[in-house]
Design a protein around this motif. Structure first.
Motif, PDB file in Angstrom:
ATOM      1  N   MET A 183      70.248   6.565   5.004  1.00 49.72           N
ATOM      2  CA  MET A 183      69.349   6.629   6.153  1.00 49.72           C
ATOM      3  C   MET A 183      68.612   5.312   6.309  1.00 49.72           C
ATOM      4  SD  MET A 183      67.854  10.447   5.457  1.00 49.72           S
ATOM      5  CE  MET A 183      67.993  11.190   7.049  1.00 49.72           C
ATOM      6  N   ASP A 184      68.779   4.702   7.485  1.00 51.84           N
ATOM      7  CA  ASP A 184      68.179   3.395   7.741  1.00 51.84           C
ATOM      8  C   ASP A 184      66.960   3.551   8.646  1.00 51.84           C
ATOM      9  OD1 ASP A 184      67.674   0.744   7.954  1.00 51.84           O
ATOM     10  OD2 ASP A 184      69.343   0.296   9.285  1.00 51.84           O
ATOM     11  N   GLU A 185      65.792   3.652   8.052  1.00 53.51           N
ATOM     12  CA  GLU A 185      64.542   3.875   8.796  1.00 53.51           C
ATOM     13  C   GLU A 185      64.723   4.932   9.877  1.00 53.51           C
ATOM     14  OE1 GLU A 185      62.014   0.715   9.583  1.00 53.51           O
ATOM     15  OE2 GLU A 185      63.103  -0.751   8.377  1.00 53.51           O
ATOM     16  N   PRO A 186      65.136   6.128   9.481  1.00 55.73           N
ATOM     17  CA  PRO A 186      65.503   7.124  10.493  1.00 55.73           C
ATOM     18  C   PRO A 186      64.325   7.553  11.364  1.00 55.73           C
ATOM     19  CG  PRO A 186      65.380   8.127   8.325  1.00 55.73           C
ATOM     20  CD  PRO A 186      65.254   6.660   8.110  1.00 55.73           C
ATOM     21  N   PHE A 187      63.119   7.403  10.838  1.00 55.16           N
ATOM     22  CA  PHE A 187      61.961   7.854  11.626  1.00 55.16           C
ATOM     23  C   PHE A 187      61.103   6.672  12.064  1.00 55.16           C
ATOM     24  CE2 PHE A 187      62.645  11.235   8.278  1.00 55.16           C
ATOM     25  CZ  PHE A 187      63.529  11.944   9.072  1.00 55.16           C
ATOM     26  N   GLY A 188      61.660   5.479  11.934  1.00 53.45           N
ATOM     27  CA  GLY A 188      60.901   4.256  12.184  1.00 53.45           C
ATOM     28  C   GLY A 188      60.411   4.111  13.611  1.00 53.45           C
ATOM     29  N   ALA A 189      61.108   4.752  14.556  1.00 55.14           N
ATOM     30  CA  ALA A 189      60.719   4.572  15.961  1.00 55.14           C
ATOM     31  C   ALA A 189      59.804   5.702  16.436  1.00 55.14           C
ATOM     32  CB  ALA A 189      61.965   4.500  16.837  1.00 55.14           C
ATOM     33  N   LEU A 190      59.411   6.597  15.535  1.00 54.11           N
ATOM     34  CA  LEU A 190      58.640   7.773  15.958  1.00 54.11           C
ATOM     35  C   LEU A 190      57.150   7.602  15.657  1.00 54.11           C
ATOM     36  CD1 LEU A 190      61.063  10.509  14.585  1.00 54.11           C
ATOM     37  CD2 LEU A 190      60.991   9.522  16.876  1.00 54.11           C
ATOM     38  N   ASP A 191      56.329   8.397  16.344  1.00 52.11           N
ATOM     39  CA  ASP A 191      54.894   8.356  16.054  1.00 52.11           C
ATOM     40  C   ASP A 191      54.627   9.003  14.693  1.00 52.11           C
ATOM     41  OD1 ASP A 191      53.842  11.343  16.619  1.00 52.11           O
ATOM     42  OD2 ASP A 191      55.478  10.816  17.979  1.00 52.11           O
ATOM     43  N   ALA A 192      53.459   8.707  14.137  1.00 52.11           N
ATOM     44  CA  ALA A 192      53.152   9.101  12.759  1.00 52.11           C
ATOM     45  C   ALA A 192      53.234  10.611  12.554  1.00 52.11           C
ATOM     46  CB  ALA A 192      51.764   8.590  12.376  1.00 52.11           C
ATOM     47  N   LEU A 193      52.743  11.366  13.529  1.00 55.34           N
ATOM     48  CA  LEU A 193      52.701  12.819  13.395  1.00 55.34           C
ATOM     49  C   LEU A 193      54.118  13.399  13.341  1.00 55.34           C
ATOM     50  CD1 LEU A 193      50.111  14.576  13.403  1.00 55.34           C
ATOM     51  CD2 LEU A 193      50.800  15.310  15.698  1.00 55.34           C
ATOM     52  N   THR A 194      54.953  12.976  14.270  1.00 54.64           N
ATOM     53  CA  THR A 194      56.348  13.434  14.319  1.00 54.64           C
ATOM     54  C   THR A 194      57.079  13.018  13.055  1.00 54.64           C
ATOM     55  OG1 THR A 194      56.237  13.034  16.688  1.00 54.64           O
ATOM     56  CG2 THR A 194      58.403  13.443  15.766  1.00 54.64           C
ATOM     57  N   ARG A 195      56.790  11.817  12.611  1.00 54.23           N
ATOM     58  CA  ARG A 195      57.409  11.284  11.415  1.00 54.23           C
ATOM     59  C   ARG A 195      57.095  12.154  10.202  1.00 54.23           C
ATOM     60  NH1 ARG A 195      57.585   5.137  10.333  1.00 54.23           N
ATOM     61  NH2 ARG A 195      58.640   5.106   8.345  1.00 54.23           N
ATOM     62  N   ASP A 196      55.817  12.519  10.049  1.00 58.79           N
ATOM     63  CA  ASP A 196      55.420  13.378   8.925  1.00 58.79           C
ATOM     64  C   ASP A 196      56.141  14.716   8.986  1.00 58.79           C
ATOM     65  OD1 ASP A 196      53.769  11.414   8.078  1.00 58.79           O
ATOM     66  OD2 ASP A 196      51.898  12.347   8.758  1.00 58.79           O
ATOM     67  N   ARG A 197      56.211  15.270  10.187  1.00 55.93           N
ATOM     68  CA  ARG A 197      56.846  16.581  10.341  1.00 55.93           C
ATOM     69  C   ARG A 197      58.333  16.503   9.978  1.00 55.93           C
ATOM     70  NH1 ARG A 197      55.538  18.419  15.910  1.00 55.93           N
ATOM     71  NH2 ARG A 197      53.405  18.135  15.187  1.00 55.93           N
ATOM     72  N   LEU A 198      58.978  15.443  10.429  1.00 56.06           N
ATOM     73  CA  LEU A 198      60.410  15.305  10.140  1.00 56.06           C
ATOM     74  C   LEU A 198      60.643  15.035   8.656  1.00 56.06           C
ATOM     75  CD1 LEU A 198      61.920  13.506  13.240  1.00 56.06           C
ATOM     76  CD2 LEU A 198      62.095  15.875  12.557  1.00 56.06           C
ATOM     77  N   ASN A 199      59.706  14.351   8.016  1.00 54.57           N
ATOM     78  CA  ASN A 199      59.823  14.140   6.571  1.00 54.57           C
ATOM     79  C   ASN A 199      59.835  15.479   5.831  1.00 54.57           C
ATOM     80  OD1 ASN A 199      60.098  11.397   6.241  1.00 54.57           O
ATOM     81  ND2 ASN A 199      57.910  11.010   6.346  1.00 54.57           N
ATOM     82  N   VAL A 200      58.949  16.366   6.247  1.00 56.62           N
ATOM     83  CA  VAL A 200      58.887  17.685   5.614  1.00 56.62           C
ATOM     84  C   VAL A 200      60.206  18.421   5.826  1.00 56.62           C
ATOM     85  CG1 VAL A 200      57.723  19.928   5.670  1.00 56.62           C
ATOM     86  CG2 VAL A 200      56.377  17.823   5.862  1.00 56.62           C
ATOM     87  N   GLU A 201      60.728  18.350   7.041  1.00 54.06           N
ATOM     88  CA  GLU A 201      61.987  19.036   7.328  1.00 54.06           C
ATOM     89  C   GLU A 201      63.154  18.447   6.541  1.00 54.06           C
ATOM     90  OE1 GLU A 201      62.987  19.648  11.446  1.00 54.06           O
ATOM     91  OE2 GLU A 201      60.870  20.026  11.887  1.00 54.06           O
ATOM     92  N   LEU A 202      63.161  17.139   6.468  1.00 50.00           N
ATOM     93  CA  LEU A 202      64.229  16.471   5.732  1.00 50.00           C
ATOM     94  C   LEU A 202      64.213  16.898   4.270  1.00 50.00           C
ATOM     95  CD1 LEU A 202      66.458  14.323   5.484  1.00 50.00           C
ATOM     96  CD2 LEU A 202      64.668  12.620   5.112  1.00 50.00           C
ATOM     97  N   LEU A 203      63.002  16.965   3.717  1.00 45.79           N
ATOM     98  CA  LEU A 203      62.876  17.335   2.308  1.00 45.79           C
ATOM     99  C   LEU A 203      63.336  18.775   2.077  1.00 45.79           C
ATOM    100  CD1 LEU A 203      62.037  15.769  -0.093  1.00 45.79           C
ATOM    101  CD2 LEU A 203      59.731  16.695   0.089  1.00 45.79           C
ATOM    102  N   ARG A 204      62.982  19.641   3.026  1.00 48.63           N
ATOM    103  CA  ARG A 204      63.374  21.050   2.896  1.00 48.63           C
ATOM    104  C   ARG A 204      64.906  21.175   2.898  1.00 48.63           C
ATOM    105  NH1 ARG A 204      61.700  23.694   7.767  1.00 48.63           N
ATOM    106  NH2 ARG A 204      63.917  23.831   8.216  1.00 48.63           N
TER     107      ARG A 204
END
Lengths: 247, 263
Positions: free
Chosen positions: B165-186
């Protein structure tokens, strides 16, 4: 509603200006007849106008169709083959810069006075913008999508059909929008130079007989035909809505 | 996945890799980089922009050639993109003319996987990624976060053993990024792919990873490796209460700060 009203008023004023301006300025009828005389001449010659329009439309559509098919084929070929890029592309660029009108008499010599020479002339006018637009479009694949397809192990075939062609469509569609009015010009030019029928031929006859009103009627019909065909292409082009979208 | 694969051997092995970009002046992008990632490990590469971390990921993905050293995936030298690897990029790479569902199926179609292998999985992924009801939408009708979810879904539908994964959430806002991090981890906790993530977000790297490699730029080298010894499953609320979380953040921040000053 308001916009319809605006354009109605605009066109109405323009028609009135033509109709009454001619008399007010004392312009002679054989130079510029009033609009009513043009419409009357057109109505009187309606059957002839209709059949000549049909002839011209056939020429335009056949030449345009060939130009689109040929333009795509050549565009794709030049894009895919480095040899074609080195040989055909400079030739096409050179031919494109050449005034097509200079070739129209040659078309008559080669293909005779009938349909063939008009289709050929139409093709000449419409072909080059399609080639250039197709070629430009094929080079329009965003670099990130190219890499993504590479990472997914896409075959050349898939890359071509699923990525390159759809990416090329917006530019291609621009090309055929340019080619459509040029196709009409090509057919009329062909008919001017040597024909036995068609709207362009009707115009040369009307000029020879000093029937300026009929000539103007033919011009109005040609304009209407060109506008209608362009609107048709415009309509089709709207199916390609993804211009400039990239994520 | 690979039956010949020896579990003691790293899934991804990079040894003394060298990469230079030719040009008017030759640029050394990577110099003698070493990297070993074991099966089911989640490893992040952290570094300032331009340090060559994306180049390293592209080399592992088989997308770019390298000049020296050796790169192996499952014991085989990497020459081309290979089917056990799925790559998620910073741009979602959705094709605007396809629907969300068609886009998510595109990867499997390009890899010529049989429909029975991915179609049920795709439905499941739609649900997991909150894309139910958007199947027939086009990408431009979605938010950036949803497009990125669809992009991840497209790759997960391939069922890759390795996720790059090459900065997959790099273009997103911080809130969306955090949420997607949680989903990715799950998702990762369930499926346990071997993951190599490139990021410049320290918090993201600490939250997700088993190990964080810190790179410095020009030429790119791995200068530090930190094992993130935080219990899993991790949740954003609970992880911040762990005193070690703060220590990792502080340590990585100072490391990153040092390299920033070099520029």
């Amino acid at each position: 509603m308001r916009r319809t009203l605006e354009s109605l008023i605009f066109w109405g004023l323009l028609a009135a200006l033509w109709e009454y301006g001619v008399g007010a300025l004392g312009i002679r009828r054989y130079l510029l007849p009033p609009l009513s005389a043009v419409l009357a001449a057109g109505w009187e010659a309606r059957e002839m106008l209709l059949s000549e329009t049909w002839v011209t439309t056939t020429e335009v559509l056949m030449g345009f169709g060939l130009a689109v098919v040929g333009g795509i084929l050549f565009g794709v070929l030049i894009h895919l083959s480095p040899l074609a890029r080195r040989t055909l592309y400079p030739l096409i660029t050179a031919l494109q810069s050449m005034p097509k009108i200079a070739l129209a008499p040659l078309m008559i010599v080669w293909f005779g006075y009938g349909l063939g020479s008009k289709v050929a002339a139409t093709f000449l006018f419409a072909f080059f913008p399609v080639v250039v637009a197709t070629l430009g479009g094929m080079q329009n694949v965003p670099i990130n999508l190219d890499e993504h397809f590479h990472a997914l192990g896409a075959s050349r075939w898939d890359r071509f059909w699923r990525l390159q062609m759809p990416s090329a469509l917006p530019a291609f569609v621009d090309g055929i929008k340019i080619a459509m009015p040029l196709a009409v010009i090509g057919a009329i030019v062909g008919e001017f130079i040597g024909a036995e029928e068609g709207l362009g031929h009707l115009m040369t006859l009307a000029t020879a007989n000093a029937q300026t009103d009929l000539m103007f009627a033919a011009i109005l019909v040609i304009t209407a035909l060109a506008v209608f065909l362009y609107a048709l292409v415009e309509r089709l082009a709207r199916a390609v809505w993804w211009r400039g979208i990239s994520y | 996945m690979d039956s010949s694969h020896d579990s003691s051997q790293p899934v991804i092995a990079v040894r003394q890799v060298l990469k230079t970009f030719a040009g008017k002046r030759e640029v050394k992008a990577l110099e003698a980089v070493d990297l070993a990632i074991g099966a089911h490990e989640f490893v992040s590469i952290l570094g300032p922009s331009g340090c060559g971390k994306s180049t390293l990921l592209r080399i592992v993905a088989g997308l770019t050639p390298y000049q020296g050293g050796e790169v192996c995936v499952n014991g085989r030298a990497v020459m081309d993109p290979s089917p056990e690897i799925g790559v998620v990029f910073q741009s979602s790479n959705m094709l605007p003319w396809l629907t969300v569902r068609e886009n998510m199926a595109l990867g499997a179609r390009l890899r010529k996987l049989p429909e029975s292998a991915w179609a049920p999985k795709l439905e499941q992924l739609m649900g997991m990624l909150g894309l139910k009801g958007f199947e027939q939408h086009h990408p431009h009708q979605l938010s950036g976060g949803m497009r990125q979810r669809a992009a991840i879904g497209q790759i997960l539908a391939l069922d890759p053993q390795i996720l790059l994964m090459d900065e997959p959430f790099g273009a997103l806002d911080a809130l969306t990024r955090d949420r997607l991090n949680v989903e990715l981890l799950r998702i990762w906790q369930e499926q346990r792919q071997t993951v190599l993530l490139v990021t410049h977000s320290i918090a993201e790297a600490v939250f997700l990873s088993d190990r964080v490699l810190v790179m410095s730029g020009r030429p790119g080298r791995v200068v530090q490796e930190i094992a993130i010894d935080l219990p899993r499953p991790r949740r954003p609320e609970s992880i911040k209460e762990n005193p070690r979380y703060g220590e990792y953040i502080a340590e990585l921040s100072s490391l990153m700060g040092v390299f920033k000053d070099e520029h």
